[in-house]
Design an enzyme around this catalytic site. Structure first.
Site, PDB file in Angstrom:
ATOM      1  N   ALA A   1       0.920   2.304   1.154  1.00 50.29           N
ATOM      2  CA  ALA A   1       1.870   2.335   2.160  1.00 50.29           C
ATOM      3  C   ALA A   1       1.169   1.672   3.405  1.00 50.29           C
ATOM      4  O   ALA A   1      -0.121   1.426   3.408  1.00 50.29           O
ATOM      5  CB  ALA A   1       1.993   3.787   2.281  1.00 50.29           C
TER       6      ALA A   1
ATOM      7  N   GLY B   1       1.160   3.826  -2.479  1.00 46.70           N
ATOM      8  CA  GLY B   1       2.435   3.577  -2.729  1.00 46.70           C
ATOM      9  C   GLY B   1       2.908   2.338  -3.467  1.00 46.70           C
ATOM     10  O   GLY B   1       3.982   2.479  -4.059  1.00 46.70           O
TER      11      GLY B   1
ATOM     12  N   GLU C   1       3.027   3.940  -6.821  1.00 50.19           N
ATOM     13  CA  GLU C   1       4.361   4.702  -6.795  1.00 50.19           C
ATOM     14  C   GLU C   1       5.451   3.867  -6.982  1.00 50.19           C
ATOM     15  O   GLU C   1       6.530   4.237  -7.702  1.00 50.19           O
ATOM     16  CB  GLU C   1       4.339   5.557  -5.759  1.00 50.19           C
ATOM     17  CG  GLU C   1       3.298   6.778  -5.458  1.00 50.19           C
ATOM     18  CD  GLU C   1       3.025   7.384  -4.295  1.00 50.19           C
ATOM     19  OE1 GLU C   1       2.994   8.728  -4.580  1.00 50.19           O
ATOM     20  OE2 GLU C   1       2.968   6.792  -3.269  1.00 50.19           O
TER      21      GLU C   1
ATOM     22  N   GLU D   1      -5.303   8.028  -2.057  1.00 49.52           N
ATOM     23  CA  GLU D   1      -4.794   8.888  -0.974  1.00 49.52           C
ATOM     24  C   GLU D   1      -5.705   9.995  -0.530  1.00 49.52           C
ATOM     25  O   GLU D   1      -6.171  10.243   0.598  1.00 49.52           O
ATOM     26  CB  GLU D   1      -3.479   9.652  -1.008  1.00 49.52           C
ATOM     27  CG  GLU D   1      -2.377   8.495  -0.682  1.00 49.52           C
ATOM     28  CD  GLU D   1      -1.875   7.762  -2.119  1.00 49.52           C
ATOM     29  OE1 GLU D   1      -1.056   7.074  -2.040  1.00 49.52           O
ATOM     30  OE2 GLU D   1      -2.627   8.018  -3.149  1.00 49.52           O
TER      31      GLU D   1
END
Length: 257
Positions: free
Chosen positions: A62, A108, A111, A131
């Site tokens: 992300a 991300g 994911e 993370e």
């Protein structure tokens, strides 16, 4: 869609993330990806989708710098829900979606890849959820999907250490379908997409509806709780320190608060 392109050829749609250097998944890229899915969904000729990254990475995660513009736990929970809803849409898509992964699929990026139906990786690719090294947690359903692919014990290890695994290990664990040499990734991914696209459209659509019934009934509750915890964690001092340390390229000094 400046940071994302969509091309179509031989009943296959190819979505390419184009946001150098890391192809970080900003809110805008998530919106552009949703727009690309709208286009594909409205095109009855498309029977398979390939998602790939341009440059050195599939997606390294992300957009961490974007996190600093968010103000409240509700803002962070909304961001998590945006990603979760989009990736759930991919998971429930009417045609198979292949993630073609090179370089890295982290945070991300992983994911996103896990929401796809098939993952093809290069042997040297790095896959992980780092993370916790920033004092935060996965927010796009990583805590729910990773155990489905690698089992509970390995998911605990990967998430709690934040250390990535190689493409070869990902394939051995079942996180990836195939691990290939880097120079054959694109050809391998497209050939697999062509095999899918050669099948009858109605039969493809039927199978795509049926297979998800095999998922655990607790998944929906799990991703909802993840978004809530994602919002809470970002209110902590350690999260602020972790993000600042990431931006300043230094090791964070967590104080457990």
């Amino acid at each position: 869609m400046d940071a994302l392109s969509l091309t179509k050829k031989e009943n296959i749609a190819t979505v390419t993330i184009q946001s150098p250097p890391a192809n970080a998944l900003s809110s805008q890229i998530l919106k552009d990806l949703a727009t690309a899915l709208d286009d594909v969904e409205n095109d009855s000729t498309i029977k398979a989708v390939v998602i790939q990254g341009e440059g050195k990475f599939f997606s390294a995660g992300a957009d961490i710098k974007e996190f600093t513009s968010l103000q409240s736990a509700d803002d962070y929970e909304d961001l998590a829900s945006q990603g979760q809803n989009l990736f759930r849409r991919i998971e429930k898509f009417k045609v198979p979606v292949i993630a073609s992964i090179h370089g890295a699929a982290l945070g991300g990026g992983l994911e996103l890849a896990m929401s796809c139906h098939v993952r093809i990786v290069t042997k040297s690719a790095k896959l992980g959820l780092p993370e916790l090294t920033l004092g935060i947690i996965p927010g796009f359903a990583g805590t729910q999907r990773l155990p489905q692919h690698v089992g509970m014990a390995k998911a605990y290890e990967m998430i709690l250490t934040g250390e990535p695994i190689s493409g070869e290990e990902a394939a051995a664990l079942g996180l990836a379908n195939h691990a290939v040499d880097e120079d054959s990734l694109e050809e391998f991914s497209m050939n697999l997409a062509k095999k899918f696209a050669a099948k009858s459209g109605p039969s493809i659509n039927a199978v795509m509806k049926l297979i998800p019934f095999s998922q655990t009934s607790q998944f929906k509750e799990g991703v909802k709780r993840e978004a809530e915890e994602f919002g809470k964690v970002f209110g902590n001092e350690d999260a602020k320190e972790g993000i600042q340390a990431f931006i300043e390229k230094r090791k964070p000094n967590f104080k457990d608060q």
